[in-house]
Design a protein around this motif. Structure first.
Motif, short mmCIF file in Angstrom:
data_model
loop_
_atom_site.label_atom_id
_atom_site.label_comp_id
_atom_site.label_asym_id
_atom_site.label_seq_id
_atom_site.Cartn_x
_atom_site.Cartn_y
_atom_site.Cartn_z
N TYR A 255 -21.46 48.39 -30.86
CA TYR A 255 -21.69 48.89 -32.22
C TYR A 255 -22.59 47.92 -33.00
CZ TYR A 255 -17.75 51.91 -31.07
OH TYR A 255 -16.93 52.82 -30.47
N VAL A 256 -22.45 46.64 -32.75
CA VAL A 256 -23.31 45.65 -33.42
C VAL A 256 -24.76 45.84 -33.00
CG1 VAL A 256 -23.78 43.19 -33.65
CG2 VAL A 256 -21.42 44.01 -33.68
N ILE A 257 -25.00 46.05 -31.71
CA ILE A 257 -26.38 46.25 -31.23
C ILE A 257 -26.96 47.52 -31.84
CG2 ILE A 257 -27.78 46.65 -29.19
CD1 ILE A 257 -25.75 44.99 -27.62
N LEU A 258 -26.17 48.58 -31.88
CA LEU A 258 -26.65 49.83 -32.49
C LEU A 258 -26.96 49.63 -33.97
CD1 LEU A 258 -27.21 52.88 -32.28
CD2 LEU A 258 -24.77 53.26 -32.74
N SER A 259 -26.10 48.89 -34.67
CA SER A 259 -26.36 48.63 -36.09
C SER A 259 -27.61 47.79 -36.29
CB SER A 259 -25.14 47.92 -36.70
OG SER A 259 -23.97 48.68 -36.56
N ALA A 260 -27.88 46.87 -35.37
CA ALA A 260 -29.08 46.05 -35.48
C ALA A 260 -30.34 46.91 -35.37
CB ALA A 260 -29.08 44.98 -34.39
N PHE A 261 -30.35 47.87 -34.47
CA PHE A 261 -31.52 48.73 -34.34
C PHE A 261 -31.64 49.68 -35.53
CE2 PHE A 261 -31.50 47.31 -29.97
CZ PHE A 261 -32.85 47.32 -29.64
N VAL A 262 -30.52 50.12 -36.08
CA VAL A 262 -30.59 50.97 -37.27
C VAL A 262 -31.15 50.19 -38.45
CG1 VAL A 262 -29.21 52.27 -38.94
CG2 VAL A 262 -28.75 52.50 -36.51
N LEU A 263 -30.68 48.95 -38.64
CA LEU A 263 -31.23 48.13 -39.71
C LEU A 263 -32.70 47.81 -39.48
CD1 LEU A 263 -28.30 45.59 -40.33
CD2 LEU A 263 -29.04 47.47 -41.81
N GLY A 264 -33.08 47.58 -38.22
CA GLY A 264 -34.49 47.36 -37.93
C GLY A 264 -35.34 48.56 -38.28
N MET A 265 -34.80 49.76 -38.07
CA MET A 265 -35.53 50.97 -38.42
C MET A 265 -35.66 51.12 -39.93
SD MET A 265 -34.44 54.89 -37.53
CE MET A 265 -32.93 54.69 -38.47
N LEU A 266 -34.64 50.72 -40.68
CA LEU A 266 -34.66 50.89 -42.13
C LEU A 266 -35.47 49.81 -42.84
CD1 LEU A 266 -30.93 51.86 -42.75
CD2 LEU A 266 -32.90 53.39 -42.66
N LEU A 267 -35.48 48.59 -42.31
CA LEU A 267 -36.11 47.46 -43.00
C LEU A 267 -37.55 47.22 -42.59
CD1 LEU A 267 -33.15 44.90 -42.93
CD2 LEU A 267 -33.84 46.41 -44.81
N THR A 268 -38.00 47.83 -41.53
CA THR A 268 -39.36 47.60 -41.04
C THR A 268 -40.16 48.89 -41.10
OG1 THR A 268 -38.65 48.03 -38.76
CG2 THR A 268 -38.58 45.75 -39.52
N PRO A 269 -41.47 48.80 -40.92
CA PRO A 269 -42.29 50.02 -40.87
C PRO A 269 -41.86 50.93 -39.71
CG PRO A 269 -43.66 48.10 -41.17
CD PRO A 269 -42.28 47.59 -40.88
N PRO A 270 -42.23 52.19 -39.78
CA PRO A 270 -41.78 53.14 -38.75
C PRO A 270 -42.55 52.99 -37.44
CG PRO A 270 -43.17 54.26 -40.35
CD PRO A 270 -42.99 52.85 -40.85
N ASP A 271 -42.32 51.86 -36.77
CA ASP A 271 -42.92 51.68 -35.45
C ASP A 271 -41.90 50.96 -34.58
OD1 ASP A 271 -44.06 48.54 -35.21
OD2 ASP A 271 -43.68 49.29 -37.23
N VAL A 272 -42.02 51.18 -33.28
CA VAL A 272 -41.04 50.65 -32.34
C VAL A 272 -41.15 49.13 -32.23
CG1 VAL A 272 -40.22 50.79 -29.97
CG2 VAL A 272 -41.11 52.83 -31.10
N ILE A 273 -42.35 48.59 -32.38
CA ILE A 273 -42.54 47.15 -32.16
C ILE A 273 -41.79 46.34 -33.20
CG2 ILE A 273 -44.25 45.32 -32.10
CD1 ILE A 273 -46.24 47.31 -30.99
#
Length: 314
Positions: A255-273
């Motif tokens: 769940y922590v790893i999933l939350s990290a990717f969700v926060l990365g999606m919200l806090l960064t531009p909409p790109d995978v990198i």
């Protein structure tokens, strides 16, 4: 005929007179009043014995509380003024180098722009206000240690010795991790992200970024990565406060790893990198926080065992 009665002696008469005076009140029909207590020079009686505690009218305690509150507010005001003064001094020192600071900030983008393309200013005051704003933000960032030191000095007297031993390392580590997160974004994330964005531009489209929007974009990413790198400190505080345990966090790693990717999606531009470059460090730092918690718990257990052995020996 009865014999004449002999005359009473002077001593017996005086004794009877004294007895009559002791039994009869001076005036009135009531009993004799007790003697007045000894008074001061003016004749006033003492109101209380010297052993009785002084009466507390409540006013002194209220005044003491108000004075204590005023002293705390005064100290807080002085420390805030020191922080503001430090920001002002650093800002004045950075202001002459505002243009150089912006050139350094824009370097990851300028190096990857197509040949003949430059950054632009779409507003009239942008060439002046944007470097001015960057100089102020730089001053605020550089004075974070001063602000944390003043905050620590203000709250330290109210902490226990154990809390004081933990607070100072946590403040230092949180400051260092925040700057490490900003450096990670500048030296690793920006080059890869700008290379991807510029390479993905359609043919015939000229990339010309506004200097004001670029500054806002960089500030957002700096704070996102700086806060994300505080994961070890947050993990340590949660475990040390008793809200959870290391074993429970290890079970919830997915769940922590999933939350990290969700926060990365919200806090960064909409790109995978950029999303991946933010989520992966958060995961690694989470594992680092678990290691710190295990070491801290182990040291506390060893200290408790040593204290127990010392008590048994005594």
């Amino acid at each position: 005929m009865s014999e004449p009665r002999p005359p009473e002696s002077d001593e017996s008469a005086a004794g009877e007179a004294t007895a009559e005076e002791g039994t009869q009140p001076e005036s009135g029909n009531g009993p004799a009043a007790p003697p007045d207590p000894p008074g001061d020079e003016n004749g006033s009686a003492a109101s209380s014995s010297p052993d009785s505690p002084p009466e507390d009218d409540g006013e002194d305690s209220v005044n003491k509380t108000e004075m204590t509150l005023v002293e705390h507010l005064t100290e807080l005001r002085n420390r805030l003024l020191r922080v503001v003064l430090a920001i002002g001094v650093v800002f004045v020192a950075c202001l002459p180098f505002a243009d150089e600071l912006y050139t350094l900030l824009a370097l990851p983008l300028i190096e990857r722009l197509p040949e003949g393309s430059t950054m632009i200013a779409t507003e009239v005051a942008s060439p002046f206000l944007t470097p001015f704003k960057l100089a102020f933000i730089t001053a605020v960032a550089l004075t974070i240690p001063v602000a944390l030191h003043q905050a620590w000095s203000f709250i330290a007297p109210g902490l226990y010795m154990k809390e004081q031993r933990l607070a100072l390392p946590l403040l230092v580590s949180s400051t260092v991790l925040f700057f490490v997160g900003m450096a990670f974004a500048y030296y690793l994330v920006f080059p890869l992200m700008f290379q991807f964005f510029i390479g993905a531009a359609p043919e015939g489209i000229t990339v010309a970024t506004d200097i004001g929007r670029y500054l806002d974009f960089c500030i957002k990413l700096f704070f996102a990565f700086g806060i994300a790198f505080e994961v070890p400190v947050a993990t340590f505080l949660i475990v040390s406060a008793g809200l959870t345990t290391v074993a429970d966090l290890r079970k919830k790693r997915a769940y922590v790893i999933l939350s990290a990717f969700v926060l990365g999606m919200l806090l960064t531009p909409p790109d995978v990198i950029s999303q991946t470059l933010l989520a992966l460090p958060m995961w690694v730092l989470f594992e680092l926080g678990l290691v710190m918690c295990r070491l801290y718990i182990k040291s506390e257990q060893e200290a408790g065992e040593e204290e127990g052995e010392a008590g048994t020996a005594d």
